[in-house]
Design a protein around this motif. Sequence first.
Motif, mmCIF file in Angstrom:
data_model
loop_
_atom_site.group_PDB
_atom_site.id
_atom_site.type_symbol
_atom_site.label_atom_id
_atom_site.label_comp_id
_atom_site.label_asym_id
_atom_site.label_seq_id
_atom_site.Cartn_x
_atom_site.Cartn_y
_atom_site.Cartn_z
ATOM 1 N N SER A 1 0.820 -1.207 0.000
ATOM 2 C CA SER A 1 0.000 0.000 0.000
ATOM 3 C C SER A 1 0.858 1.264 0.000
ATOM 4 O O SER A 1 2.014 1.254 0.455
ATOM 5 C CB SER A 1 -0.905 0.028 1.234
ATOM 6 N N ASN A 2 0.275 2.361 -0.510
ATOM 7 C CA ASN A 2 0.934 3.657 -0.425
ATOM 8 C C ASN A 2 1.242 4.015 1.022
ATOM 9 O O ASN A 2 2.300 4.593 1.334
ATOM 10 C CB ASN A 2 0.047 4.749 -1.022
ATOM 11 N N ALA A 3 0.324 3.674 1.898
ATOM 12 C CA ALA A 3 0.469 4.019 3.310
ATOM 13 C C ALA A 3 1.701 3.368 3.921
ATOM 14 O O ALA A 3 2.375 3.965 4.771
ATOM 15 C CB ALA A 3 -0.783 3.602 4.086
ATOM 16 N N LEU A 4 2.021 2.146 3.475
ATOM 17 C CA LEU A 4 3.195 1.463 4.027
ATOM 18 C C LEU A 4 4.478 2.180 3.620
ATOM 19 O O LEU A 4 5.391 2.347 4.432
ATOM 20 C CB LEU A 4 3.228 0.006 3.566
ATOM 21 N N VAL A 5 4.543 2.608 2.369
ATOM 22 C CA VAL A 5 5.724 3.341 1.907
ATOM 23 C C VAL A 5 5.858 4.659 2.675
ATOM 24 O O VAL A 5 6.945 5.025 3.132
ATOM 25 C CB VAL A 5 5.649 3.608 0.389
ATOM 26 N N LEU A 6 4.743 5.355 2.836
ATOM 27 C CA LEU A 6 4.763 6.616 3.578
ATOM 28 C C LEU A 6 5.109 6.406 5.044
ATOM 29 O O LEU A 6 5.763 7.252 5.673
ATOM 30 C CB LEU A 6 3.407 7.309 3.448
ATOM 31 N N TYR A 7 4.702 5.274 5.616
ATOM 32 C CA TYR A 7 5.035 4.966 7.005
ATOM 33 C C TYR A 7 6.553 4.910 7.193
ATOM 34 O O TYR A 7 7.091 5.382 8.194
ATOM 35 C CB TYR A 7 4.411 3.631 7.410
ATOM 36 N N HIS A 8 7.234 4.336 6.211
ATOM 37 C CA HIS A 8 8.687 4.168 6.323
ATOM 38 C C HIS A 8 9.466 5.436 5.960
ATOM 39 O O HIS A 8 10.550 5.667 6.502
ATOM 40 C CB HIS A 8 9.151 3.016 5.429
ATOM 41 N N PHE A 9 8.913 6.266 5.047
ATOM 42 C CA PHE A 9 9.704 7.399 4.557
ATOM 43 C C PHE A 9 9.044 8.769 4.728
ATOM 44 O O PHE A 9 9.727 9.782 4.621
ATOM 45 C CB PHE A 9 10.069 7.164 3.081
ATOM 46 N N GLY A 10 7.760 8.807 4.962
ATOM 47 C CA GLY A 10 7.100 10.066 5.271
ATOM 48 C C GLY A 10 6.682 10.900 4.089
ATOM 49 O O GLY A 10 5.654 11.561 4.121
ATOM 50 N N SER A 11 7.490 10.921 3.020
ATOM 51 C CA SER A 11 7.175 11.722 1.841
ATOM 52 C C SER A 11 7.973 11.205 0.659
ATOM 53 O O SER A 11 8.959 10.468 0.815
ATOM 54 C CB SER A 11 7.523 13.199 2.080
ATOM 55 N N LYS A 12 7.547 11.616 -0.531
ATOM 56 C CA LYS A 12 8.297 11.239 -1.731
ATOM 57 C C LYS A 12 9.717 11.807 -1.673
ATOM 58 O O LYS A 12 10.682 11.147 -2.058
ATOM 59 C CB LYS A 12 7.576 11.752 -2.985
ATOM 60 N N GLU A 13 9.852 13.052 -1.195
ATOM 61 C CA GLU A 13 11.176 13.686 -1.140
ATOM 62 C C GLU A 13 12.135 12.887 -0.266
ATOM 63 O O GLU A 13 13.304 12.685 -0.622
ATOM 64 C CB GLU A 13 11.044 15.116 -0.618
ATOM 65 N N ASN A 14 11.653 12.426 0.876
ATOM 66 C CA ASN A 14 12.499 11.618 1.763
ATOM 67 C C ASN A 14 12.845 10.286 1.122
ATOM 68 O O ASN A 14 13.977 9.783 1.267
ATOM 69 C CB ASN A 14 11.784 11.373 3.089
ATOM 70 N N LEU A 15 11.884 9.673 0.434
ATOM 71 C CA LEU A 15 12.128 8.392 -0.229
ATOM 72 C C LEU A 15 13.186 8.546 -1.314
ATOM 73 O O LEU A 15 14.112 7.735 -1.414
ATOM 74 C CB LEU A 15 10.825 7.859 -0.834
ATOM 75 N N VAL A 16 13.071 9.587 -2.126
ATOM 76 C CA VAL A 16 14.032 9.815 -3.205
ATOM 77 C C VAL A 16 15.433 10.056 -2.648
ATOM 78 O O VAL A 16 16.419 9.489 -3.131
ATOM 79 C CB VAL A 16 13.584 10.998 -4.085
#
Length: 209
Positions: free
Chosen positions: A43-58
């Motif tokens: 889920s999108n929520a799982l990715v956001l749980y780990h990184f908080g935002s697209k900027e942090n993930l990138v």
Amino acid sequence: MARVRLSVAERREEMLRAAIGQIEARGVAAVRIADVASALGVSNALVLYHFGSKENLVAAAFAHAAEADLAHLRKILSRRTSALRRLRAAVRWYAPTGPAKGWRLWIEGWAVSLREPALREVTRDLDRQWKAALAETLTEGVAAGEFACTDPTAAALRLTALLDGLAVQMTAYTGAVSRARTQEWVDDALARELGMEREALTAQGAHGV
């Protein structure tokens, strides 16, 4: 089939690898959290749980890729051989004519870092570490009397600037410069920084880089 339960560290690494793949395929601007989630079947929520935002993930994805590149660079520079051979091997690996991968990824990162402070810190740190590793090996070679280099720090900066610029030309403009000519320029630049003739440099390389 049920998904294997991963640890937090394993899950984050899986997401980072997926993010790198999506960035290489789509470009930073076009990548969405949903693309990474879909690639992994989460889920999108799982990715956001780990990184908080697209900027942090990138930013984290680029850091992950940088760590792999730096680990390989350090492996080359730690070989039990002369500083000259280690330098030539490292430069040939990093050059756009060499086996190093991901130039498109890094060009994307440089462009986006102009507007994203978090990513700018990641790319700046990679740049510092790469130059420091080269400068240290240059200093070792000078101390061992292998070659002359009056300012290893400046030499490392000039070499990386050339390699980065050639990589942009070869990646963005297919056919702008041939691989053979690029390799000649890389060898010329390294020889110049070491106070050597290119023929002497390449002869050293032929004996076991």
